[in-house]
Design a protein around this motif. Structure first.
Motif, PDB file in Angstrom:
ATOM      1  N   ILE A  64      10.867   8.223  -1.444  1.00  0.00           N
ATOM      2  CA  ILE A  64       9.787   8.079  -2.431  1.00  0.00           C
ATOM      3  C   ILE A  64       9.412   6.602  -2.535  1.00  0.00           C
ATOM      4  O   ILE A  64      10.276   5.788  -2.871  1.00  0.00           O
ATOM      5  N   PRO A  65       8.162   6.262  -2.246  1.00  0.00           N
ATOM      6  CA  PRO A  65       7.101   7.119  -1.703  1.00  0.00           C
ATOM      7  C   PRO A  65       7.352   7.423  -0.229  1.00  0.00           C
ATOM      8  O   PRO A  65       7.999   6.639   0.470  1.00  0.00           O
ATOM      9  N   ALA A  66       6.837   8.530   0.217  1.00  0.00           N
ATOM     10  CA  ALA A  66       7.106   8.968   1.588  1.00  0.00           C
ATOM     11  C   ALA A  66       6.496   8.022   2.611  1.00  0.00           C
ATOM     12  O   ALA A  66       7.125   7.699   3.621  1.00  0.00           O
ATOM     13  N   ARG A  67       5.283   7.590   2.359  1.00  0.00           N
ATOM     14  CA  ARG A  67       4.592   6.695   3.296  1.00  0.00           C
ATOM     15  C   ARG A  67       4.056   5.477   2.539  1.00  0.00           C
ATOM     16  O   ARG A  67       3.362   5.618   1.533  1.00  0.00           O
ATOM     17  N   SER A  68       4.374   4.326   3.046  1.00  0.00           N
ATOM     18  CA  SER A  68       3.912   3.080   2.424  1.00  0.00           C
ATOM     19  C   SER A  68       3.836   2.000   3.488  1.00  0.00           C
ATOM     20  O   SER A  68       4.346   2.171   4.611  1.00  0.00           O
TER      21      SER A  68
ATOM     22  N   GLY B 272      11.526   7.192   6.956  1.00  0.00           N
ATOM     23  CA  GLY B 272      12.054   5.839   6.841  1.00  0.00           C
ATOM     24  C   GLY B 272      11.920   5.010   8.098  1.00  0.00           C
ATOM     25  O   GLY B 272      12.378   3.860   8.140  1.00  0.00           O
ATOM     26  N   LYS B 273      11.303   5.544   9.137  1.00  0.00           N
ATOM     27  CA  LYS B 273      11.125   4.784  10.371  1.00  0.00           C
ATOM     28  C   LYS B 273      10.094   3.673  10.166  1.00  0.00           C
ATOM     29  O   LYS B 273       9.099   3.857   9.473  1.00  0.00           O
TER      30      LYS B 273
ATOM     31  N   TYR C 248       0.837  -1.190   0.000  1.00  0.00           N
ATOM     32  CA  TYR C 248       0.000   0.000   0.000  1.00  0.00           C
ATOM     33  C   TYR C 248       0.878   1.248   0.000  1.00  0.00           C
ATOM     34  O   TYR C 248       1.931   1.278   0.645  1.00  0.00           O
ATOM     35  N   VAL C 249       0.429   2.266  -0.724  1.00  0.00           N
ATOM     36  CA  VAL C 249       1.100   3.558  -0.749  1.00  0.00           C
ATOM     37  C   VAL C 249       0.089   4.623  -0.346  1.00  0.00           C
ATOM     38  O   VAL C 249      -1.084   4.569  -0.771  1.00  0.00           O
ATOM     39  N   ALA C 250       0.526   5.565   0.488  1.00  0.00           N
ATOM     40  CA  ALA C 250      -0.370   6.656   0.869  1.00  0.00           C
ATOM     41  C   ALA C 250      -0.898   7.344  -0.384  1.00  0.00           C
ATOM     42  O   ALA C 250      -0.127   7.719  -1.277  1.00  0.00           O
ATOM     43  N   THR C 251      -2.204   7.471  -0.470  1.00  0.00           N
ATOM     44  CA  THR C 251      -2.828   8.005  -1.683  1.00  0.00           C
ATOM     45  C   THR C 251      -2.264   9.375  -2.057  1.00  0.00           C
ATOM     46  O   THR C 251      -2.040   9.667  -3.234  1.00  0.00           O
ATOM     47  N   ALA C 252      -2.006  10.183  -1.074  1.00  0.00           N
ATOM     48  CA  ALA C 252      -1.472  11.519  -1.340  1.00  0.00           C
ATOM     49  C   ALA C 252      -0.038  11.479  -1.847  1.00  0.00           C
ATOM     50  O   ALA C 252       0.445  12.463  -2.421  1.00  0.00           O
TER      51      ALA C 252
END
Length: 392
Positions: A250-254, A325-326, A196-200
């Motif tokens: 990249i991506p910032a949140r996943s 990256g945490k 999953y990747v944060a939609t934003a």
């Protein structure tokens, strides 16, 4: 003699051409093909009554077997046809772009598109093809994990310590791809994993991938998509590309969502994760991560998170990577909802763990890697910034 003369007798009714009565000789012939007068046989006729009765029984038995076979075949074919029709009617419809087939932005590999259906509550789900874990949600809402990240790792990893509370704010994550992980040469199924990747954050990932092929493009045409697909699937190029992207955030949140298909435990899952991280740690950009004391301490924190008990099948384990990256690990036992069970600060741990699914010669799940790549292809075929509203 074969030919005999017989006494003449007058023809009472026969007339010559002149009308006078005349006599004609009658000749009897016997040839070798003439029928001889048969003599009545004195031998009795022998009839096998039992044999005839057995033949009749065999005939009627075979006839009944044939009729029953035809009836059974008809019933089976009727049931099979009804079953196939039912499956076709229940088969989910592949949701695709409304663009015409001649448009360059239309995906040429439509067969690889993910299928989205709706469950009984109307939520969008993506079938996994596994009977134990039949579907994954298309989107999930996860806490930001920003506040819990400040908690000491050793406290969060203690099994006797209550799980850390999650923040109130949530972020929507969109499913990119999923697949089944198997182990050993016989293919024992372990879990289904989804990326999953944060939609934003999809737009940033989309833009970065497009620019690796064409620096001035906002979307890729079929030939360029095939070029990018080849790079992502290549063991060396794909590993290098994903390592660069993750290093830049990249991506910032996943997140990776792991659902076991059989009963397991945290130690078994931990061993698989640790082996994958150790196999890639020496290849990290920036030097010898395996010999780094900071990295070694981070790995000890990671192992401590999994010092827990059983993980029943169908229970959710989340591995979430934030913008720095945490790594945050959350678990849902089906009773209290998602609970944060530990945090690892060093971004190299999450990066190597992510690479274990995304790229390289040997990945944790090849079906998941291919599905993720096809999900990426759906991103880059559309103009940057429009993916968040697309139908997966």
């Amino acid at each position: 003699m074969l030919r005999q003369q017989v006494a003449l007798r007058p023809l009472s009714r026969g007339l010559t051409k002149r009308g006078a009565a005349s006599t004609l000789p009658i000749t009897a012939r016997r040839t070798f093909i003439s029928r001889r007068a048969g003599r009545p046989s004195s031998r009795p006729v022998e009839l096998d009554v039992q044999g005839l009765s057995q033949k009749a029984k065999d005939y009627h038995r075979n006839r009944q077997v044939f009729l029953w076979s035809g009836a059974i075949a008809g019933v089976v074919s009727f049931i099979y046809t009804a079953y196939k029709l039912k499956r076709e009617l229940e088969k989910p419809v592949k949701l695709d772009s409304s663009l015409p087939s001649t448009d360059p932005l239309t995906n040429s590999n439509v067969a690889e598109r993910k299928v989205v259906v709706h469950d009984e509550e109307g939520r969008e789900i993506v079938p996994t093809g596994n009977s134990t874990v039949p579907a994954f949600p298309r989107t999930i809402d996860l806490p930001s994990f920003t506040s819990p990240l400040e908690a000491p790792a050793e406290t969060a990893a203690d099994p006797l310590t209550p799980p850390l509370s999650l923040g109130a704010a949530t972020t929507e994550y969109t499913l990119v791809g999923l697949g089944l992980r198997t182990v050993t040469f016989v293919g024992i199924q372990v879990y289904v994993v989804g990326y999953y990747v944060a939609t934003a954050d999809i737009a940033a990932l989309q833009s970065a991938l497009v620019k690796t092929v064409d620096p001035i493009a906002t979307a890729l045409v079929p030939g360029e998509r095939d070029q990018l697909r080849g790079r992502l699937l290549d063991p060396v190029e794909g590993d290098k590309l994903w390592d660069e992207l993750l290093t830049k955030g990249i991506p910032a949140r996943s997140a990776f969502r792991v659902i076991p298909v059989r009963d397991t435990d945290f130690h078994h899952l931990r061993d698989g994760f640790v082996r994958a991280i150790q196999a890639r740690s020496t290849d990290l950009s920036g030097g010898q991560a395996a010999a780094d004391d900071t990295f070694g301490e981070a790995m000890r924190d990671f192992r401590a998170i999994f010092n827990r008990g059983r993980v029943p099948k169908r229970k959710e384990l989340l591995l979430v990577r934030d913008g720095k990256g945490k790594l945050a690990v959350a678990y849902d036992d089906g009773k209290k909802g998602r609970q944060l069970i530990g945090v690892v600060e060093d971004e190299r741990v999450s990066r190597t763990l992510w690479l274990n699914y995304l790229a390289g010669k040997k990945v944790a799940s090849e079906p998941a890697r291919k599905s993720i790549v096809e999900g990426i292809m759906e991103f880059v075929e559309r103009p940057v910034g429009t993916v968040a509203a697309q139908v997966v």
